[in-house]
Design a protein around this motif. Structure first.
Motif, mmCIF file in Angstrom:
data_model
loop_
_atom_site.group_PDB
_atom_site.id
_atom_site.type_symbol
_atom_site.label_atom_id
_atom_site.label_comp_id
_atom_site.label_asym_id
_atom_site.label_seq_id
_atom_site.Cartn_x
_atom_site.Cartn_y
_atom_site.Cartn_z
ATOM 1 N N LEU A 27 16.799 19.586 12.851
ATOM 2 C CA LEU A 27 17.711 18.968 11.878
ATOM 3 C C LEU A 27 18.426 17.765 12.486
ATOM 4 C CD1 LEU A 27 19.279 22.066 10.090
ATOM 5 C CD2 LEU A 27 17.645 20.408 9.137
ATOM 6 N N LEU A 28 18.823 17.865 13.749
ATOM 7 C CA LEU A 28 19.449 16.725 14.428
ATOM 8 C C LEU A 28 18.491 15.540 14.489
ATOM 9 C CD1 LEU A 28 21.228 18.600 17.359
ATOM 10 C CD2 LEU A 28 22.364 17.404 15.472
ATOM 11 N N ALA A 29 17.229 15.816 14.799
ATOM 12 C CA ALA A 29 16.232 14.742 14.877
ATOM 13 C C ALA A 29 15.992 14.113 13.504
ATOM 14 C CB ALA A 29 14.923 15.274 15.450
ATOM 15 N N LEU A 30 15.937 14.935 12.472
ATOM 16 C CA LEU A 30 15.722 14.404 11.122
ATOM 17 C C LEU A 30 16.910 13.567 10.663
ATOM 18 C CD1 LEU A 30 14.015 17.504 9.487
ATOM 19 C CD2 LEU A 30 12.947 15.288 10.041
ATOM 20 N N TRP A 31 18.107 14.034 10.975
ATOM 21 C CA TRP A 31 19.304 13.264 10.613
ATOM 22 C C TRP A 31 19.324 11.930 11.360
ATOM 23 C CZ3 TRP A 31 23.890 12.140 13.524
ATOM 24 C CH2 TRP A 31 24.887 11.507 12.773
ATOM 25 N N ALA A 32 19.017 11.962 12.646
ATOM 26 C CA ALA A 32 18.979 10.729 13.436
ATOM 27 C C ALA A 32 17.938 9.762 12.872
ATOM 28 C CB ALA A 32 18.685 11.054 14.897
ATOM 29 N N ALA A 33 16.787 10.290 12.475
ATOM 30 C CA ALA A 33 15.738 9.449 11.882
ATOM 31 C C ALA A 33 16.223 8.819 10.579
ATOM 32 C CB ALA A 33 14.472 10.271 11.653
ATOM 33 N N ALA A 34 16.944 9.578 9.777
ATOM 34 C CA ALA A 34 17.478 9.034 8.520
ATOM 35 C C ALA A 34 18.482 7.911 8.805
ATOM 36 C CB ALA A 34 18.133 10.147 7.700
ATOM 37 N N GLN A 145 24.746 12.481 4.692
ATOM 38 C CA GLN A 145 23.363 12.925 4.893
ATOM 39 C C GLN A 145 23.258 14.177 5.762
ATOM 40 O OE1 GLN A 145 21.474 10.996 2.873
ATOM 41 N NE2 GLN A 145 23.460 9.986 2.692
ATOM 42 N N LEU A 146 24.349 14.571 6.390
ATOM 43 C CA LEU A 146 24.311 15.700 7.323
ATOM 44 C C LEU A 146 23.996 17.017 6.619
ATOM 45 C CD1 LEU A 146 27.355 15.009 9.658
ATOM 46 C CD2 LEU A 146 24.990 15.398 10.390
ATOM 47 N N PRO A 147 22.987 17.718 7.083
ATOM 48 C CA PRO A 147 22.737 19.064 6.558
ATOM 49 C C PRO A 147 23.925 19.971 6.904
ATOM 50 C CG PRO A 147 20.836 18.276 7.801
ATOM 51 C CD PRO A 147 21.963 17.317 8.045
ATOM 52 N N GLU A 148 24.285 20.835 5.996
ATOM 53 C CA GLU A 148 25.433 21.715 6.196
ATOM 54 C C GLU A 148 25.337 22.515 7.497
ATOM 55 O OE1 GLU A 148 29.118 22.491 5.436
ATOM 56 O OE2 GLU A 148 27.940 21.215 4.092
ATOM 57 N N THR A 149 24.137 22.916 7.864
ATOM 58 C CA THR A 149 23.922 23.741 9.056
ATOM 59 C C THR A 149 24.418 23.067 10.334
ATOM 60 O OG1 THR A 149 21.933 24.566 7.986
ATOM 61 C CG2 THR A 149 22.168 25.061 10.303
ATOM 62 N N ILE A 150 24.301 21.757 10.411
ATOM 63 C CA ILE A 150 24.695 21.047 11.636
ATOM 64 C C ILE A 150 25.917 20.162 11.433
ATOM 65 C CG2 ILE A 150 22.400 21.115 12.694
ATOM 66 C CD1 ILE A 150 22.123 18.110 11.771
ATOM 67 N N ARG A 151 26.480 20.177 10.257
ATOM 68 C CA ARG A 151 27.588 19.277 9.923
ATOM 69 C C ARG A 151 28.755 19.370 10.909
ATOM 70 N NH1 ARG A 151 28.975 16.061 6.108
ATOM 71 N NH2 ARG A 151 31.154 15.690 5.603
ATOM 72 N N GLU A 152 29.285 20.554 11.108
ATOM 73 C CA GLU A 152 30.446 20.708 11.992
ATOM 74 C C GLU A 152 30.106 20.358 13.437
ATOM 75 O OE1 GLU A 152 33.680 20.933 11.318
ATOM 76 O OE2 GLU A 152 32.962 20.705 9.254
ATOM 77 N N LEU A 153 28.903 20.687 13.875
ATOM 78 C CA LEU A 153 28.470 20.348 15.229
ATOM 79 C C LEU A 153 28.497 18.839 15.436
ATOM 80 C CD1 LEU A 153 27.171 21.080 17.988
ATOM 81 C CD2 LEU A 153 24.949 20.978 16.815
ATOM 82 N N VAL A 154 27.913 18.099 14.503
ATOM 83 C CA VAL A 154 27.846 16.638 14.629
ATOM 84 C C VAL A 154 29.236 16.017 14.489
ATOM 85 C CG1 VAL A 154 26.936 14.510 13.603
ATOM 86 C CG2 VAL A 154 25.436 16.490 13.916
ATOM 87 N N LEU A 155 30.024 16.487 13.545
ATOM 88 C CA LEU A 155 31.367 15.922 13.369
ATOM 89 C C LEU A 155 32.221 16.169 14.618
ATOM 90 C CD1 LEU A 155 32.143 16.748 9.638
ATOM 91 C CD2 LEU A 155 31.347 14.583 10.621
ATOM 92 N N ASP A 156 32.090 17.338 15.213
ATOM 93 C CA ASP A 156 32.828 17.606 16.450
ATOM 94 C C ASP A 156 32.308 16.715 17.576
ATOM 95 O OD1 ASP A 156 34.864 19.070 17.885
ATOM 96 O OD2 ASP A 156 33.209 20.075 18.929
ATOM 97 N N ASP A 157 31.009 16.537 17.643
ATOM 98 C CA ASP A 157 30.420 15.661 18.653
ATOM 99 C C ASP A 157 30.924 14.229 18.471
ATOM 100 O OD1 ASP A 157 28.769 15.217 20.896
ATOM 101 O OD2 ASP A 157 27.032 14.741 19.651
#
Length: 171
Positions: A27-34, A145-157
Motif C-alpha cells: 500500500l505504501l508503494a502504491l500510494w507513493a506511485a500515485a 489518496q491514502l488508504p485507511e489502513t496506512i493513513r495514520e502511519l503515513v501522517l505520523d511519519d
C-alpha cells in the motif's frame, strides 16, 4: 536527506525484524506511485522522449503485484533519478518523485520521498506567489489518496520527518 538516521521499525518488514506487513508495504508503494504519477506530466513535458520516470512508477506497481523483483523496481528507481540529474525545477523533482516511488520496494520509508518530491515539483511549477498554496493543495490531495489502513502511519511519519523533508507536509 529524506531518511532518518535511525530506521523506524514501523517501516521495516516483519521478516527483517520490524512491524511492517507485506500488505501495508505494498500500500505504501502504491500510494507513493500515485503521488509520483500525479506530477509526472511535469517531467514528461520537459523530456517527452525519456520513459525512465514512467517506467519506475510502473515498476513500483508491478512489484506490488509480484510481477517484478525488488531489485528490478529499485534499479528502475535509480534510472528515474538519473533522468533528473541534468534538469532543474519541476521536471527534476517529478523525476525524483518517480524514482523514490520505485525504491519503496527496497526501503518502505522512501514513501515520503515520493510525496515530498511531488510537492516540490508542484511548488516549482507554480508562479512564485502561488507556490506555497499549490504545495499545500498537493499535500492535501496526497493525503486524500491514502488508504485507511496506512493513513495514520503515513501522517505520523510526515509529522516526524517533516523537517528533513523540506517542511513540505505543513498542510
Amino acid at each position: 536527506m529524506i531518511l532518518p538516521k535511525v530506521r523506524d521499525p514501523r517501516f521495516v518488514t516483519l521478516r527483517r525484524g520490524g512491524t511492517l506487513t507485506d500488505a501495508d508495504h505494498h500500500l505504501l508503494a502504491l500510494w507513493a506511485a500515485a503521488c509520483a504519477e500525479h506530477v509526472l506530466h511535469l517531467f514528461e513535458t520537459a523530456r517527452p522522449e525519456d520513459p525512465r520516470p514512467r517506467q519506475a512508477i510502473e515498476h513500483a506497481r508491478a512489484w506490488t503485484r509480484g510481477e517484478v523483483k525488488m531489485m528490478e523496481a529499485r534499479a528502475a528507481g535509480g534510472h528515474a533519478m538519473g533522468a533528473a540529474r541534468d534538469l532543474r525545477g519541476a521536471a527534476r523533482h517529478a523525476a525524483y518523485a518517480a524514482g523514490q516511488a520505485a525504491v519503496v520496494a527496497h526501503v518502505a520509508a522512501h514513501e515520503l520521498g515520493a510525496a515530498a518530491y511531488a510537492i516540490k515539483a508542484v511548488r516549482a511549477a507554480a508562479p512564485k506567489a502561488e507556490s506555497e498554496a499549490a504545495g499545500r493543495r498537493e499535500c492535501q490531495w496526497q493525503r486524500d489518496q491514502l488508504p485507511e489502513t496506512i493513513r495514520e502511519l503515513v501522517l505520523d511519519d510526515q509529522r516526524l520527518r517533516n523537517d528533513i523533508c523540506w517542511s513540505v507536509f505543513d498542510c
